[in-house]
Design an enzyme around this catalytic site. Structure first.
Site, PDB file in Angstrom:
ATOM      1  N   THR A 135       0.837  -1.204   0.000  1.00  0.00           N
ATOM      2  CA  THR A 135       0.000   0.000   0.000  1.00  0.00           C
ATOM      3  C   THR A 135       0.872   1.254   0.000  1.00  0.00           C
ATOM      4  OG1 THR A 135      -1.735  -1.181   1.201  1.00  0.00           O
ATOM      5  CG2 THR A 135      -1.820   1.223   1.286  1.00  0.00           C
ATOM      6  N   ASN A 177      -6.485  -8.787  -7.853  1.00  0.00           N
ATOM      7  CA  ASN A 177      -6.519  -9.564  -6.615  1.00  0.00           C
ATOM      8  C   ASN A 177      -7.871 -10.213  -6.349  1.00  0.00           C
ATOM      9  OD1 ASN A 177      -6.959  -6.592  -6.212  1.00  0.00           O
ATOM     10  ND2 ASN A 177      -7.752  -7.325  -4.265  1.00  0.00           N
ATOM     11  N   GLN A 186       0.169  -8.870  -6.642  1.00  0.00           N
ATOM     12  CA  GLN A 186      -0.304 -10.262  -6.801  1.00  0.00           C
ATOM     13  C   GLN A 186       0.448 -11.015  -7.903  1.00  0.00           C
ATOM     14  OE1 GLN A 186      -2.347 -11.924  -4.837  1.00  0.00           O
ATOM     15  NE2 GLN A 186      -3.355 -10.291  -3.693  1.00  0.00           N
ATOM     16  N   SER A 200       4.969  -6.632  -2.570  1.00  0.00           N
ATOM     17  CA  SER A 200       4.695  -6.808  -1.140  1.00  0.00           C
ATOM     18  C   SER A 200       5.171  -8.182  -0.698  1.00  0.00           C
ATOM     19  CB  SER A 200       3.195  -6.661  -0.902  1.00  0.00           C
ATOM     20  OG  SER A 200       2.889  -6.918   0.440  1.00  0.00           O
ATOM     21  N   CYS A 206      -9.505  -6.915   2.119  1.00  0.00           N
ATOM     22  CA  CYS A 206      -9.923  -5.767   2.932  1.00  0.00           C
ATOM     23  C   CYS A 206     -11.437  -5.689   2.959  1.00  0.00           C
ATOM     24  CB  CYS A 206      -9.360  -4.484   2.348  1.00  0.00           C
ATOM     25  SG  CYS A 206      -7.632  -4.620   1.995  1.00  0.00           S
TER      26      CYS A 206
END
Ligand code: PLP
Length: 376
Positions: free
Chosen positions: A71, A146, A176, A195, A318
């Site tokens: 993020t 995602n 991803q 990430s 989320c």
């Protein structure tokens, strides 16, 4: 317990953890310290940077800045490069990009433009290109969606965008895709977010890969770490564990890809077609199978599966914080709310086994039919 929510997060690699342990137990120094023990960590960080960068990019043209997560990497890129005129993204983006675009819109300094999706969840490239003009400063397109697993050919899209306006900065959310798809950044891509926790690393570690020649406005300022581009004492253990986990993933990338593609197709084959409709495209990432049980609530199925020892998702990780109960990307693909309400995302990792796939299919068929009966 069968864990098939790996697009939300993966189990950290224990072998990478063991290799990195020394950076907690013995080599816990501050990498900015002047004494040898601290200074020596700089070369470890350099090795980690190279291990993460070299499989996807030309190290003479690109650099890698460590961040606290994917993020932050997305936000850093977007708020740095959305400089003037208009900025373009897609309706499928993760909230790390989408909410940053909404914030740009609120601030009113640039015009935001959103490209629609095709039915398979990939961006409609012609429509995206039609939004790009000589006033566009930034285009941001995710590599793998995602929620659906659709793949955007970002190298090709970047080429097309640069033919329209070569001054555009082209950013990719690669969270991803990194470590899962065989891919190298084309020269038309300027920045790429990754990430750790999606590939066996820890939560709270990410990076922005960017073209060396590109200036960024640092999001976090302070002690000047990361060559002044991202201050804050480095999470040495998290970074080293990320690099070791990535090395493991890249080593087996093609084998994992082929095996998981078989598993994904096997799972789909076993699912009861009277209950489930396939949403994920066949040419999407093998790591994600998204299905919809139209007329049933995905959230209820998620809890029923949970009670039987199967952990799956309903779309974005989320989603428990989401404003809408429907998957944004699934609606953007043109599905109705009834279908979007029944979405289940089943996502795999290199640790997923054939036996887990078979057991997951049996549980999903049981709970789907059970809920369907109760709804009649
Ligand atoms: N982008 C995509 C496509 C994601 O799937 C995620 C996480 O789910 C992120 C960005 C955010 O990454 P992080 O959880 O490291 O902040």
């Amino acid at each position: 317990m069968i864990y098939l929510d790996n697009a939300a997060t993966t189990k950290p690699s224990v072998s990478a953890f063991d290799k990195a342990r020394v950076f907690v137990t013995e080599r816990y120094f501050n990498p900015s310290a002047l004494y040898n023990e601290g200074f020596a960590l700089q070369s470890e960080l350099k090795k980690a940077r190279s291990a993460l960068l070299s499989p996807v990019a030309d190290e003479s043209a690109f650099e890698l800045i460590f961040t606290s997560c994917g993020t932050e990497a997305d936000n850093q890129a977007i708020f740095s490069f959305a400089r003037r005129g208009n900025v373009v993204t897609t309706a499928g983006e993760h909230s790390a990009v989408f909410a940053a675009f909404a914030e740009l819109k609120n601030r009113g300094a640039v015009e935001t433009r959103i490209a629609p999706l095709n039915k398979d969840g990939s961006v409609d490239v012609d429509a995206l290109c039609a939004l790009v003009d000589n006033k566009t400063s930034l285009v941001s397109v995710m590599h793998v969606n995602n929620e659906l697993g659709s793949i955007n050919d970002v190298n090709d899209i970047a080429k097309r965008v640069k033919q329209i306006n070569p001054r555009v900065i082209f950013h990719v959310d690669g969270v991803q895709a990194y470590g899962k798809l065989a891919f190298r950044l084309a020269k038309e891509i300027d920045a790429y977010s990754i990430s750790a926790h999606k590939i066996g690393g820890l939560k709270g570690v990410g990076a922005l890969i960017k073209r060396k020649s590109l200036q960024i406005a640092p999001y976090i300022i302070g002690g000047g770490q990361e060559s002044g581009k991202r201050s804050g004492t480095e999470n040495v253990f998290g970074i080293m564990q990320f690099a070791y986990a990535a090395q493991e993933k890249f080593l087996l990338l093609r084998q994992d890809y082929a095996r998981l593609k078989d598993y994904r197709e096997r799972l789909w084959e076993l699912l009861d077609k009277d209950v489930y409709t396939r949403i994920s495209p066949e040419n999407g990432t093998p790591y994600i199978l998204t299905v919809a049980a139209a007329g049933l609530r995905g959230e209820v199925l998620l809890h029923m599966a949970n009670d039987k020892g199967l952990i799956i998702g309903t779309g974005s990780a989320c989603s428990s914080n989401a404003k809408s109960r429907y998957s944004k990307a699934v609606i953007a693909c043109g599905y109705d709310e009834k279908t979007a309400d029944g979405v289940l995302r089943i996502s795999f990792s290199n640790e997923t086994t054939q036996e887990e796939i078979e057991r997951a299919a049996a549980i999903l068929n049981d709970i789907g039919n059970d809920l369907k009966r109760r709804m009649q």
